[in-house]
Scaffold this active site. Structure first.
Site, PDB file in Angstrom:
ATOM      1  N   ARG A 201       0.430   2.970 -73.110  1.00  0.00           N
ATOM      2  CA  ARG A 201       0.879   3.508 -71.742  1.00  0.00           C
ATOM      3  C   ARG A 201       2.460   3.600 -72.092  1.00  0.00           C
ATOM      4  NH1 ARG A 201      -1.718   0.386 -66.533  1.00  0.00           N
ATOM      5  NH2 ARG A 201      -1.025   2.547 -65.496  1.00  0.00           N
TER       6      ARG A 201
ATOM      7  N   ASP B 195      -9.632   5.957 -62.000  1.00  0.00           N
ATOM      8  CA  ASP B 195      -9.648   4.518 -61.599  1.00  0.00           C
ATOM      9  C   ASP B 195     -10.938   4.475 -60.891  1.00  0.00           C
ATOM     10  OD1 ASP B 195      -6.278   4.531 -60.269  1.00  0.00           O
ATOM     11  OD2 ASP B 195      -6.977   4.432 -62.151  1.00  0.00           O
TER      12      ASP B 195
ATOM     13  N   LYS C 279      -2.922   0.655 -52.485  1.00  0.00           N
ATOM     14  CA  LYS C 279      -2.088  -0.150 -53.550  1.00  0.00           C
ATOM     15  C   LYS C 279      -0.909   1.179 -54.162  1.00  0.00           C
ATOM     16  CE  LYS C 279      -3.597  -0.915 -58.005  1.00  0.00           C
ATOM     17  NZ  LYS C 279      -2.668  -0.489 -59.021  1.00  0.00           N
ATOM     18  N   ASN C 280      -1.539   2.219 -54.566  1.00  0.00           N
ATOM     19  CA  ASN C 280      -0.939   3.164 -55.337  1.00  0.00           C
ATOM     20  C   ASN C 280       0.008   4.059 -54.595  1.00  0.00           C
ATOM     21  OD1 ASN C 280      -1.957   2.076 -57.420  1.00  0.00           O
ATOM     22  ND2 ASN C 280      -3.709   3.635 -57.971  1.00  0.00           N
TER      23      ASN C 280
ATOM     24  N   CYS D 199      -2.201  -3.165 -65.900  1.00  0.00           N
ATOM     25  CA  CYS D 199      -3.434  -3.138 -66.808  1.00  0.00           C
ATOM     26  C   CYS D 199      -3.602  -2.505 -68.099  1.00  0.00           C
ATOM     27  CB  CYS D 199      -4.514  -2.198 -65.859  1.00  0.00           C
ATOM     28  SG  CYS D 199      -5.044  -3.080 -64.432  1.00  0.00           S
TER      29      CYS D 199
ATOM     30  N   ARG E 149      -4.903  -8.416 -57.561  1.00  0.00           N
ATOM     31  CA  ARG E 149      -3.609  -7.572 -57.955  1.00  0.00           C
ATOM     32  C   ARG E 149      -4.044  -6.359 -56.867  1.00  0.00           C
ATOM     33  NH1 ARG E 149      -2.714  -4.988 -63.214  1.00  0.00           N
ATOM     34  NH2 ARG E 149      -1.206  -4.216 -61.813  1.00  0.00           N
TER      35      ARG E 149
HETATM   36  C1  EPZ Z   1      -0.973   5.452 -61.910  1.00  0.00           C
HETATM   37  O1  EPZ Z   1      -0.486   5.147 -63.094  1.00  0.00           O
HETATM   38  C2  EPZ Z   1      -1.739   4.513 -61.153  1.00  0.00           C
HETATM   39  N1  EPZ Z   1      -1.102   3.336 -60.861  1.00  0.00           N
HETATM   40  C3  EPZ Z   1      -3.097   4.220 -62.101  1.00  0.00           C
HETATM   41  O2  EPZ Z   1      -3.954   3.172 -61.446  1.00  0.00           O
HETATM   42  C4  EPZ Z   1      -3.856   5.366 -62.104  1.00  0.00           C
HETATM   43  O3  EPZ Z   1      -4.825   5.032 -63.015  1.00  0.00           O
HETATM   44  C5  EPZ Z   1      -2.941   6.208 -62.730  1.00  0.00           C
HETATM   45  O4  EPZ Z   1      -1.769   6.793 -62.259  1.00  0.00           O
HETATM   46  C6  EPZ Z   1      -3.706   7.722 -63.329  1.00  0.00           C
HETATM   47  O5  EPZ Z   1      -4.035   8.178 -61.862  1.00  0.00           O
HETATM   48  C7  EPZ Z   1      -0.051   3.134 -59.883  1.00  0.00           C
HETATM   49  O6  EPZ Z   1       0.008   4.160 -59.246  1.00  0.00           O
HETATM   50  C8  EPZ Z   1       0.501   1.885 -59.635  1.00  0.00           C
HETATM   51  P1  EPZ Z   1      -0.079   8.272 -65.384  1.00  0.00           P
HETATM   52  P2  EPZ Z   1       0.433   5.718 -63.963  1.00  0.00           P
HETATM   53  O7  EPZ Z   1       1.623   8.153 -65.794  1.00  0.00           O
HETATM   54  O8  EPZ Z   1       1.596   6.305 -63.243  1.00  0.00           O
HETATM   55  C9  EPZ Z   1       0.034   8.761 -70.034  1.00  0.00           C
HETATM   56  C10 EPZ Z   1      -5.199   1.402 -60.866  1.00  0.00           C
HETATM   57  O9  EPZ Z   1      -6.255   0.853 -61.317  1.00  0.00           O
HETATM   58  N2  EPZ Z   1       1.724   8.795 -70.089  1.00  0.00           N
HETATM   59  O10 EPZ Z   1      -0.583   9.429 -64.646  1.00  0.00           O
HETATM   60  O11 EPZ Z   1       0.826   4.658 -65.220  1.00  0.00           O
HETATM   61  C11 EPZ Z   1      -0.496   7.480 -70.000  1.00  0.00           C
HETATM   62  O12 EPZ Z   1      -0.617   6.547 -70.983  1.00  0.00           O
HETATM   63  C12 EPZ Z   1      -3.933   2.031 -61.687  1.00  0.00           C
HETATM   64  O13 EPZ Z   1      -4.746   1.239 -59.416  1.00  0.00           O
HETATM   65  C13 EPZ Z   1       2.473   9.133 -71.219  1.00  0.00           C
HETATM   66  O14 EPZ Z   1       1.814   9.289 -72.227  1.00  0.00           O
HETATM   67  O15 EPZ Z   1      -0.412   6.881 -64.716  1.00  0.00           O
HETATM   68  C14 EPZ Z   1      -1.878   7.663 -69.523  1.00  0.00           C
HETATM   69  O16 EPZ Z   1      -2.593   7.940 -70.497  1.00  0.00           O
HETATM   70  C15 EPZ Z   1      -4.638   1.925 -63.363  1.00  0.00           C
HETATM   71  N3  EPZ Z   1       3.525   9.121 -71.138  1.00  0.00           N
HETATM   72  C16 EPZ Z   1      -1.613   9.130 -68.661  1.00  0.00           C
HETATM   73  O17 EPZ Z   1      -0.532   9.645 -69.281  1.00  0.00           O
HETATM   74  C17 EPZ Z   1       4.210   8.649 -70.119  1.00  0.00           C
HETATM   75  O18 EPZ Z   1       5.489   8.728 -69.859  1.00  0.00           O
HETATM   76  C18 EPZ Z   1      -1.747   8.850 -67.257  1.00  0.00           C
HETATM   77  O19 EPZ Z   1      -0.837   8.128 -66.983  1.00  0.00           O
HETATM   78  C19 EPZ Z   1       3.563   8.651 -68.943  1.00  0.00           C
HETATM   79  C20 EPZ Z   1       2.438   8.500 -68.889  1.00  0.00           C
END
Ligand code: EPZ
Length: 413
Positions: free
Chosen positions: A121, A302, A22-23, A116, A394
Site C-alpha cells: 500500500r 471492501d 468509518k471511511n 489492514c 476497528r
Molecule cells: C480507502 O483506502 C479505504 N480506507 C479502504 O477501506 C478501501 O478499500 C480503499 O479506499 C479503496 O476503496 C479508508 O477510507 C480509511 P486507495 P486507501 O488509495 O485510501 C494503491 C476498509 O476495509 N495505491 O484508493 O488506502 C493501493 O495500494 C478499508 O474500510 C498506490 O499504489 O485506498 C491500492 O492497491 C480497506 N499508491 C489502490 O491504490 C498510492 O499512493 C487503492 O488504494 C495510493 C494507493
C-alpha cells in the site's frame, strides 16, 4: 473482542439502522486539523479507528469529545506538526494528517501509516501529487518530513486513489491558488468530505466526478452529519443472504450499493428498496456470475470478502476478480476450513457453492476478512471460533450486540 463464538444454522431477522461511515468520518476528522474552529460531527460510529484518530488529534493539540454518536472538536489552539507514530501506525488514514497539516501549518512530520494488510500500500500517488504542487518531501526514519504550502495548479492521478484524493483536498485548503485534481476518486465518502468542507466555507466543485477543483477561501467550524456506512450495510446484507431470513436496513442510500445489490439479486435474494432503506429476503443461493472489484462506481473491494462468504453455500459458481489490492484474498484459507470450495489464481477466485459448511476455529486477518469469517460461520453447521476478532472493532460498532439483535447465536470473549 478477542474471540467470537458463533453457532450457525439460524436464519436472521429484524431491522438495523446502518452506522455512520468509518471511511467518511476518518478523513473528516483529519480535516478538522486543517481548519481553526469548532466542529460537531453527528452520526459517528463507536469504532476503534475513530478512537485512535481522536488520540492522534489530541496529541497534536486539538480538543475532542465523543458521546452518543456526537464528536465535537475544537482546533482553535496551537497545533503540533508531528503526529505520534504509535497511533499513526495503527491505521491507514493517519496519512491524511499530511494534507491537513500542510494546509494549516505549511509543514508536517508524518509517520508512515498502518492499517489492514492488503498487499503493498505505497504512498507514491499521494507524494508525487503533492510534490507537483511544490511541497518538499524528505523521507527519514519511517517518517515523511514535508515543507511548504501547496502552490495552485493541476495534478493528474494515475489511479483514482481514495486516500490520495482526500489528502490533496485537505492540502488544497491552504494552497496559494486553485487546485485541480484530474482522475480523482468518486466514492460517496469523497462527496461527504467535500460536503463537510463546503460547510466550513471551502469552495469545492466536482466532488464525485473525476475532476475536482478547490479554490482557497476563508474557513471556519461547522456541523455535519456523517454519511451512512455502505460497507457496514453490505456486511449485514451478506450475513442475511448467507444465514437466510429477512433483514431490513434503515438510514442508508441503496443507490450507493448498486453493484452489491445487483450481485445479491443475481444470487437469488429478493431486495425491495426505498431511497433510504431496504429489505433483503434470502432465498436458495446460486452463483452471482463474475464480480470484478474496482474504483467507485464499480463493485467495491471492501465488499468482496463478505459477498464471497455469502455465496459459499448454495449452487452455482461465482468468479471474483480483485483489481484494487494486491493481496485481498487472505480470508480464503479460513473459509476453506469451513468447507468452502474456492480456487484461486492470481487476482481471480472461483467459488463453487457447496451444500453445507461446517463450523471451524479460524483467525481473522483484516477488517473485512474477519466479517467474511463471521458470515461463513452463520451459514455453517455447528460452532465456529474466530480469533483476533479485534479487527472487527476497528470498523463495526457494537458488532456482537447488533449481530445478536438480528437473531444470531453469538458471543465473544
Ligand atoms: C480507502 O483506502 C479505504 N480506507 C479502504 O477501506 C478501501 O478499500 C480503499 O479506499 C479503496 O476503496 C479508508 O477510507 C480509511 P486507495 P486507501 O488509495 O485510501 C494503491 C476498509 O476495509 N495505491 O484508493 O488506502 C493501493 O495500494 C478499508 O474500510 C498506490 O499504489 O485506498 C491500492 O492497491 C480497506 N499508491 C489502490 O491504490 C498510492 O499512493 C487503492 O488504494 C495510493 C494507493
Amino acid at each position: 473482542m478477542d474471540t467470537i463464538y458463533i453457532t450457525g444454522g439460524r436464519p436472521l431477522g429484524g431491522t438495523l439502522a446502518v452506522q455512520g461511515s468509518k471511511n467518511a468520518v476518518l478523513p473528516i476528522l483529519a480535516a478538522t486539523a486543517a481548519i481553526p474552529g469548532r466542529f460537531a460531527l453527528r452520526n459517528c460510529p463507536a469504532i476503534r479507528d475513530l478512537d485512535v484518530t481522536r488520540a492522534l488529534l489530541e496529541g497534536l493539540g486539538l480538543k475532542t469529545r465523543f458521546s452518543q454518536g456526537l464528536v465535537t472538536v475544537d482546533s482553535r489552539g496551537p497545533l503540533g506538526s508531528a503526529p505520534d507514530p504509535a497511533p499513526a501506525g495503527k491505521l491507514r488514514s493517519s496519512v491524511l494528517l499530511l494534507g491537513a497539516l500542510l494546509a494549516r501549518l505549511g509543514e508536517a512530520d508524518i509517520p508512515l501509516p498502518g492499517g489492514c494488510v492488503l498487499g503493498t500500500r505505497p504512498l507514491d500517488i499521494h507524494l508525487t501529487a503533492l510534490k507537483t504542487l511544490g511541497v518538499q518531501i524528505c523521507p527519514e526514519n519511517c517518517r515523511l518530513l514535508c515543507r511548504g504550502r501547496p502552490a495552485g495548479g493541476t495534478v493528474i492521478l494515475p489511479y483514482p486513489s481514495v486516500g490520495a484524493t482526500e489528502n490533496l483536498m485537505l492540502a488544497a485548503l491552504g494552497s496559494a491558488g486553485p487546485v485541480r485534481i484530474i482522475g480523482a476518486a468518486r466514492e460517496p465518502e469523497i462527496r461527504d468530505l467535500a460536503a463537510f468542507l463546503a460547510a466550513c466555507g471551502a469552495r469545492i466543485t466536482g466532488a464525485g466526478t473525476p475532476c475536482l477543483r478547490i479554490v482557497p477561501a476563508p474557513l471556519h467550524g461547522a456541523v455535519h452529519r456523517i454519511l451512512p456506512d455502505r460497507m457496514e450495510a453490505a456486511t449485514w446484507l451478506c450475513a442475511a443472504a448467507a444465514a437466510g431470513g429477512t433483514l431490513t436496513l434503515t438510514d442508508l442510500y441503496p443507490d450507493q450499493l448498486r453493484p452489491v445489490l445487483e450481485a445479491l439479486r443475481l444470487a437469488g435474494c429478493e431486495i425491495t428498496e426505498t431511497d433510504t432503506s431496504l429489505t433483503l429476503q434470502a432465498g436458495p443461493l446460486r452463483g452471482a456470475g463474475t464480480v470484478v472489484t474496482g474504483p467507485y462506481p464499480a463493485f467495491p473491494t471492501d465488499a468482496q470478502a463478505t459477498l464471497m462468504a455469502a455465496l459459499l453455500r448454495g449452487s452455482g459458481v461465482t468468479l471474483f476478480q480483485e483489481t484494487v489490492f494486491s493481496d485481498r484474498f487472505r480470508h480464503i484459507p479460513a473459509l476453506r476450513a469451513m468447507g468452502a470450495r474456492i480456487e484461486t489464481a492470481g487476482d481471480l477466485a472461483r467459488v463453487r457453492g457447496v451444500s453445507a459448511l461446517q463450523g471451524a476455529e479460524v483467525t481473522a486477518t483484516d477488517l473485512r476478512g474477519a466479517a467474511a469469517m463471521v458470515i461463513a460461520a452463520l451459514a455453517a453447521d455447528g460452532e465456529s471460533k474466530i480469533h483476533d476478532a479485534w479487527h472487527l472493532d476497528r470498523g463495526y460498532s457494537d458488532f456482537i450486540q447488533r449481530l445478536r439483535s438480528i437473531g444470531a447465536e453469538a458471543h465473544s470473549t
